[in-house]
Design a protein around this motif. Structure first.
Motif, PDB file in Angstrom:
ATOM      1  N   LEU A   1     -10.605 -59.706 -32.220  1.00  0.00           N
ATOM      2  CA  LEU A   1      -9.523 -60.477 -31.591  1.00  0.00           C
ATOM      3  C   LEU A   1      -8.262 -59.637 -31.463  1.00  0.00           C
ATOM      4  N   VAL A   2      -7.958 -58.861 -32.515  1.00  0.00           N
ATOM      5  CA  VAL A   2      -6.788 -57.971 -32.465  1.00  0.00           C
ATOM      6  C   VAL A   2      -6.955 -56.945 -31.349  1.00  0.00           C
ATOM      7  N   LEU A   3      -8.150 -56.366 -31.264  1.00  0.00           N
ATOM      8  CA  LEU A   3      -8.420 -55.375 -30.210  1.00  0.00           C
ATOM      9  C   LEU A   3      -8.249 -55.998 -28.833  1.00  0.00           C
ATOM     10  N   PHE A   4      -8.757 -57.194 -28.652  1.00  0.00           N
ATOM     11  CA  PHE A   4      -8.644 -57.868 -27.351  1.00  0.00           C
ATOM     12  C   PHE A   4      -7.180 -58.171 -27.022  1.00  0.00           C
ATOM     13  N   MET A   5      -6.433 -58.672 -27.995  1.00  0.00           N
ATOM     14  CA  MET A   5      -5.034 -59.039 -27.762  1.00  0.00           C
ATOM     15  C   MET A   5      -4.189 -57.815 -27.431  1.00  0.00           C
ATOM     16  N   VAL A   6      -4.370 -56.734 -28.201  1.00  0.00           N
ATOM     17  CA  VAL A   6      -3.575 -55.523 -27.951  1.00  0.00           C
ATOM     18  C   VAL A   6      -3.940 -54.923 -26.598  1.00  0.00           C
ATOM     19  N   THR A   7      -5.223 -54.951 -26.258  1.00  0.00           N
ATOM     20  CA  THR A   7      -5.644 -54.447 -24.947  1.00  0.00           C
ATOM     21  C   THR A   7      -5.016 -55.265 -23.826  1.00  0.00           C
TER      22      THR A   7
ATOM     23  N   THR B   1      -0.935 -55.797 -19.547  1.00  0.00           N
ATOM     24  CA  THR B   1       0.230 -56.520 -19.031  1.00  0.00           C
ATOM     25  C   THR B   1       1.453 -55.618 -18.962  1.00  0.00           C
ATOM     26  N   TYR B   2       1.672 -54.829 -20.025  1.00  0.00           N
ATOM     27  CA  TYR B   2       2.835 -53.930 -20.071  1.00  0.00           C
ATOM     28  C   TYR B   2       2.755 -52.887 -18.951  1.00  0.00           C
ATOM     29  N   PHE B   3       1.578 -52.245 -18.825  1.00  0.00           N
ATOM     30  CA  PHE B   3       1.442 -51.207 -17.794  1.00  0.00           C
ATOM     31  C   PHE B   3       1.546 -51.793 -16.390  1.00  0.00           C
ATOM     32  N   ASN B   4       1.105 -53.021 -16.219  1.00  0.00           N
ATOM     33  CA  ASN B   4       1.200 -53.669 -14.915  1.00  0.00           C
ATOM     34  C   ASN B   4       2.654 -53.965 -14.552  1.00  0.00           C
ATOM     35  N   ILE B   5       3.422 -54.471 -15.536  1.00  0.00           N
ATOM     36  CA  ILE B   5       4.830 -54.813 -15.288  1.00  0.00           C
ATOM     37  C   ILE B   5       5.673 -53.555 -15.082  1.00  0.00           C
TER      38      ILE B   5
ATOM     39  N   TYR C   1      -2.047 -47.381  -8.990  1.00  0.00           N
ATOM     40  CA  TYR C   1      -2.274 -48.169 -10.208  1.00  0.00           C
ATOM     41  C   TYR C   1      -3.766 -48.270 -10.483  1.00  0.00           C
ATOM     42  N   SER C   2      -4.166 -48.033 -11.753  1.00  0.00           N
ATOM     43  CA  SER C   2      -5.579 -48.075 -12.147  1.00  0.00           C
ATOM     44  C   SER C   2      -5.749 -49.070 -13.287  1.00  0.00           C
ATOM     45  N   LEU C   3      -6.403 -50.177 -12.998  1.00  0.00           N
ATOM     46  CA  LEU C   3      -6.668 -51.169 -14.040  1.00  0.00           C
ATOM     47  C   LEU C   3      -7.567 -50.609 -15.137  1.00  0.00           C
ATOM     48  N   PRO C   4      -8.646 -49.886 -14.815  1.00  0.00           N
ATOM     49  CA  PRO C   4      -9.474 -49.305 -15.882  1.00  0.00           C
ATOM     50  C   PRO C   4      -8.690 -48.368 -16.792  1.00  0.00           C
ATOM     51  N   LYS C   5      -7.789 -47.576 -16.195  1.00  0.00           N
ATOM     52  CA  LYS C   5      -6.992 -46.660 -16.998  1.00  0.00           C
ATOM     53  C   LYS C   5      -6.054 -47.440 -17.916  1.00  0.00           C
ATOM     54  N   SER C   6      -5.412 -48.499 -17.391  1.00  0.00           N
ATOM     55  CA  SER C   6      -4.522 -49.325 -18.213  1.00  0.00           C
ATOM     56  C   SER C   6      -5.297 -50.001 -19.332  1.00  0.00           C
ATOM     57  N   ALA C   7      -6.485 -50.511 -18.993  1.00  0.00           N
ATOM     58  CA  ALA C   7      -7.317 -51.163 -20.010  1.00  0.00           C
ATOM     59  C   ALA C   7      -7.759 -50.155 -21.071  1.00  0.00           C
TER      60      ALA C   7
END
Length: 489
Positions: A41-47, A52-56, A181-187
């Motif tokens: 859950l921690v891993l999912f939340m931080v990811t 969200t941070y990289f997107n904003i 912008y790369s979603l896989p890279k942000s993830a």
């Protein structure tokens, strides 16, 4: 009498941490097994937070470039030196206020300040250098490039003298940003951050854990040695078969489990014979650590060595020996001997070639049932009738019954379940036996791995209903009369 306690205090007062790499690795694996859902859950939340941070914070960048060739002297070396000087001067030049005013002509006001950058690259030994301009709007990028192309030659001549700049290459910005912008890279970056957070949490958990997982952990408690380490095993279930107990007389019990019990019995017998001791008490810190099954299996091991053995269930609050052996419930036992005047013949039962005195029909604390004079007389009779007597007791950190019953014992074996009680709790429970000088040693119970071929212990927790008691409310049930039998090992 207090020698061991004093030595322990002096030697282990600081609780120094010994960095054992293999032990640390085992601790991390244990943390992962125990807390994998929370860590996931921690891993999912931080990811998710990272994405969200990289997107904003993402800002597109559009880049254009122009390459100049310096032609001034015709000498390749001198022209290359001038090209290098001009390239290095670009950051300084683009920061000059007058140059900026000329540069931002025809540029929208909101796009002028702080939203464009210039950089330059010079090819070593060449009279070529390339200027790159970047903004967050591709149209403005191209306007900046055009304005730069118009004004730069004049500013360059003012800087190094008259110089002729030939445009060798030019590339305008397109509609696709140079940093898409790369979603896989942000993830991926978020997942790396999440793994780092999980590692920190696991490290804190490992370093702050105060439970016993290996023999060295018990050095903080006692200088007595470990008698044996019992592996964590379970019986494979059979369809339409009755529940079987982890007794060494059961042929389906794991070989490693049986050998650990037989090894413990051999060491205990050798030590007790050497010191002419006959009565062994088995206790633990908390419920569900395996003291009852340990006591019973030790008795069965003594019997296999052709010893005449008696097991006394001294846990009058929550008797379990009878149920483990499959004896008739409600049979007269120790409490009936003292409270109802039952005879010795009435309370002794035989199963698997060992004699057993169960707890009896009355449930209460030992001090309310046992009478010292009669207990002394009973023990004298029993000692003259048996080679060895083994007494099972309630958890010593929860009740004083174990300490009271130890008065009638010659030696004490302490059961410590792997990774359950803390060293502080163990100290409280084992202290009376250390002070009396009767502690023979300890057994580490339910250690994962070991000789086991099955990997886990069976679930016998339905027999234990100790739930809360004083500061140990999480372990003991205050309603003693309704307690079930503890048989978890």
């Amino acid at each position: 009498m207090y020698t061991e306690t004093l030595n322990n205090t002096e030697q282990y007062e600081d609780d120094e941490i010994i960095l054992d790499l293999s032990g640390l690795f085992e601790d991390y694996i244990r943390c992962l097994k125990r807390c994998w859902l929370q860590l996931l859950l921690v891993l999912f939340m931080v990811t998710a937070l990272g994405v969200t941070y990289f997107n904003i914070s993402y800002q597109p960048s559009y880049e254009a470039k122009i390459t100049y060739a310096v032609e001034r002297t015709g000498d390749t070396g001198i022209d290359a030196s001038i090209a290098k000087r001009l390239s290095l001067s670009i950051p300084t030049l683009t920061g000059v206020k007058d140059f900026q005013q000329d540069l931002t002509e025809n540029i929208k006001t909101k796009s002028r300040s702080g939203n464009y950058t210039f950089r330059s690259v010079n090819t070593e030994g060449s009279n070529l250098f390339t200027v790159y301009v970047s903004t967050n709007n591709y149209k403005n990028t191209n306007i900046f490039l055009e304005n730069f192309k118009k004004i730069y030659p004049g500013w360059a001549s003012d800087s190094v003298g008259t110089v002729e700049l030939q445009i060798a290459d030019e590339s305008q910005a397109g509609t696709t940003p140079s940093n898409p912008y790369s979603l896989p890279k942000s993830a991926g970056m978020g997942a790396v951050a999440g793994l780092a957070v999980c590692f920190v949490i696991a490290t804190i958990y490992v370093l702050s854990s105060k439970t016993v997982r290996k023999e060295s952990d018990m050095k903080k408690v006692t200088v007595k040695s470990c008698i044996t380490v019992i592996p964590d095993v379970k019986l494979k279930k059979r369809i339409n078969s009755q529940k079987e107990q982890l007794l060494i007389t059961n042929r389906r019990v794991d070989w490693g489990f049986r050998q650990s019990i037989l090894g413990a019995q051999s060491r205990i017998e050798r030590q007790m014979e050497k010191e002419n001791k006959r009565v062994l008490l088995v206790s633990s810190t908390l419920p569900e650590e395996g003291k009852s099954l340990l006591a019973l299996n030790l008795a069965l091991a003594f019997e296999q060595r052709e010893k005449n053995v008696l097991v006394i269930d001294g846990d009058l609050r929550n008797p379990s020996i009878g149920k483990l052996l499959g004896l008739e419930e409600g049979h007269k036992g120790l409490s009936d001997y003292f409270k109802k005047g039952s005879s010795l013949e009435e309370i002794i039962q035989t199963k698997n070639n060992i004699d057993v005195i169960c707890g009896g029909s009355i449930r209460n604390k030992a001090s309310s049932i046992l009478k010292k004079k009669e207990m002394d007389q009973l023990m004298e009779i029993l000692i003259n009738s048996y080679d060895y007597i083994i007494i099972d007791t309630p958890p010593s950190a929860l009740f004083t019954d174990a300490a009271m019953l130890s008065e009638y014992a010659d030696a004490v074996v302490y059961a410590v379940r792997h990774d359950k009680p803390t060293t502080k709790e163990i100290k409280e429970g084992i202290d009376p036996f250390i002070r009396s000088g009767k502690l023979l040693g300890y057994v580490i119970n339910r250690k994962p791995g070991g000789y086991s071929s099955y990997g886990k212990y069976g679930r016998y927790s339905q027999y234990s209903s100790y739930r809360k008691y004083g500061k140990y409310k999480k372990y003991v049930d205050i309603d003693e009369k309704t307690m079930n039998t503890e048989d978890s090992l």
